[in-house]
Design an enzyme around this catalytic site. Structure first.
Site, PDB file in Angstrom:
ATOM      1  N   ASN A  11       0.859  -1.184   0.000  1.00 24.74           N
ATOM      2  CA  ASN A  11       0.000   0.000   0.000  1.00 24.74           C
ATOM      3  C   ASN A  11       0.897   1.236   0.000  1.00 24.74           C
ATOM      4  OD1 ASN A  11      -1.879   2.000   0.423  1.00 24.74           O
ATOM      5  ND2 ASN A  11      -2.506   1.304   2.449  1.00 24.74           N
ATOM      6  N   LYS A  13       0.055   4.246  -0.279  1.00 25.73           N
ATOM      7  CA  LYS A  13      -0.600   5.383   0.380  1.00 25.73           C
ATOM      8  C   LYS A  13      -0.402   6.663  -0.458  1.00 25.73           C
ATOM      9  CE  LYS A  13      -0.378   3.022   4.793  1.00 25.73           C
ATOM     10  NZ  LYS A  13      -0.219   3.103   6.245  1.00 25.73           N
ATOM     11  N   HIS A  95      -9.514   0.431   5.173  1.00 26.91           N
ATOM     12  CA  HIS A  95      -8.217   0.671   5.809  1.00 26.91           C
ATOM     13  C   HIS A  95      -8.414   1.603   7.003  1.00 26.91           C
ATOM     14  CE1 HIS A  95      -4.103   2.046   6.462  1.00 26.91           C
ATOM     15  NE2 HIS A  95      -3.716   0.961   5.814  1.00 26.91           N
ATOM     16  N   GLU A  97      -6.924   4.080   8.022  1.00 29.92           N
ATOM     17  CA  GLU A  97      -6.839   5.513   7.739  1.00 29.92           C
ATOM     18  C   GLU A  97      -8.150   6.022   7.138  1.00 29.92           C
ATOM     19  OE1 GLU A  97      -2.103   4.910   7.302  1.00 29.92           O
ATOM     20  OE2 GLU A  97      -3.277   5.161   5.475  1.00 29.92           O
ATOM     21  N   GLU A 165      -5.128  -5.401  10.610  1.00 33.15           N
ATOM     22  CA  GLU A 165      -4.173  -4.315  10.808  1.00 33.15           C
ATOM     23  C   GLU A 165      -4.435  -3.629  12.145  1.00 33.15           C
ATOM     24  OE1 GLU A 165      -2.394  -2.842   6.846  1.00 33.15           O
ATOM     25  OE2 GLU A 165      -4.095  -1.615   7.357  1.00 33.15           O
ATOM     26  N   GLY A 171       2.540   2.275  10.934  1.00 34.76           N
ATOM     27  CA  GLY A 171       3.413   3.431  10.794  1.00 34.76           C
ATOM     28  C   GLY A 171       4.015   3.902  12.110  1.00 34.76           C
ATOM     29  N   SER A 211       3.524  -2.142  10.344  1.00 35.30           N
ATOM     30  CA  SER A 211       4.978  -2.036  10.498  1.00 35.30           C
ATOM     31  C   SER A 211       5.716  -3.339  10.157  1.00 35.30           C
ATOM     32  CB  SER A 211       5.339  -1.551  11.910  1.00 35.30           C
ATOM     33  OG  SER A 211       4.759  -0.272  12.149  1.00 35.30           O
TER      34      SER A 211
END
Length: 248
Positions: A11, A13, A95, A97, A165, A171, A211
């Site tokens: 991904n 992003k 996701h 985010e 996730e 991150g 990560s």
């Protein structure tokens, strides 16, 4: 159980330029990749066409998101039909985010999943808990609720990959330990067995995101219910090749 092929998604992003992505694509195209592993890269939507025309055909392309209808007055959105028109076969939905930065609800994500699958796109559907939810001991409740809404919108599981996730590991440099990842993956598979079917529980790939790096990917990949990865930052670096080959 060996029926589940390893799946690694990158991904990208909101990162990259034509120049930097061209460099990354060249690295991937010329790398020796494990032919038992399915690889899919998700560029920003503006580069979907560019990525599909530049990447070797053994590497799939995904959009990072899409809307729940085929076309219309939805400024800034893209549809599964458009994604397919660019030659891509996958979309990432739900996701963290999208959920936590952009406020997408379980319900909207479910509607998107249904429409993407009806449009014959593969779906990488993401679930995961926030740090305060893990600390409060509600991890299972959170991921089961998210998975339930996805499951309600899936008729054919063959085109679905489930991505666990943990939001606290995305991150942040914190990774769920292989044992933590395995535990949740195992519970998700048991949930599918109880609520969907044995066949789906056995065949659906449940991948881990949060990560993942070249340093930790092999140990994570050795877990029985970890069927691959959804990789963020490291998918923009040459080490992505090592992650793809984690099972090789």
């Amino acid at each position: 159980m060996a029926l589940r092929s390893f799946f690694v998604g990158g991904n990208w992003k909101m990162n990259g330029s034509r120049e930097s992505l061209e460099e990354l694509i060249t690295t991937l195209n010329t790398a020796s990749l494990d032919d038992q592993t399915e690889v899919v890269c998700a560029p920003p939507s503006i580069y979907l066409d560019f990525a599909r025309s530049s990447l070797d055909l053994r590497i799939g392309v995904a959009a990072q998101n899409c809307y729940k209808v085929a076309k219309g007055a939805f400024t800034g959105e893209i549809s599964p039909a458009m994604i397919k028109d660019c030659g891509a076969d996958w979309v990432i939905l739900g996701h963290s985010e999208r959920r936590h930065v952009f406020g997408e609800s379980d319900e909207l994500i479910g509607q998107k999943v249904a429409h993407a699958l009806e449009s014959d796109l593969g779906v990488i559907a993401c679930v995961g808990e926030k740090l305060e939810e893990r600390e409060a001991g509600t991890t299972e409740e959170v991921v089961y609720t998210q998975t339930q809404v996805i499951a309600e919108n899936v008729k054919d599981w063959e085109k679905v990959v489930l991505a666990y996730e943990p939001v606290w590991a995305i991150g942040t440099g914190k990774t769920a330990s292989p044992e933590q990842a395995q535990e949740v993956h195992e519970k998700l598979r048991a949930w599918l067995r109880a609520n969907v079917s044995d066949d789906v529980a056995d065949s659906v790939r449940i991948i881990y995101g949060g990560s993942v790096t070249a340093a930790n990917c092999r140990e994570l990949a050795s877990q029985g219910d970890v069927d691959g990865f959804l990789v963020g930052g490291a998918s923009l670096k040459p080490e992505f090749v090592d992650i793809i080959n984690a099972r090789a």
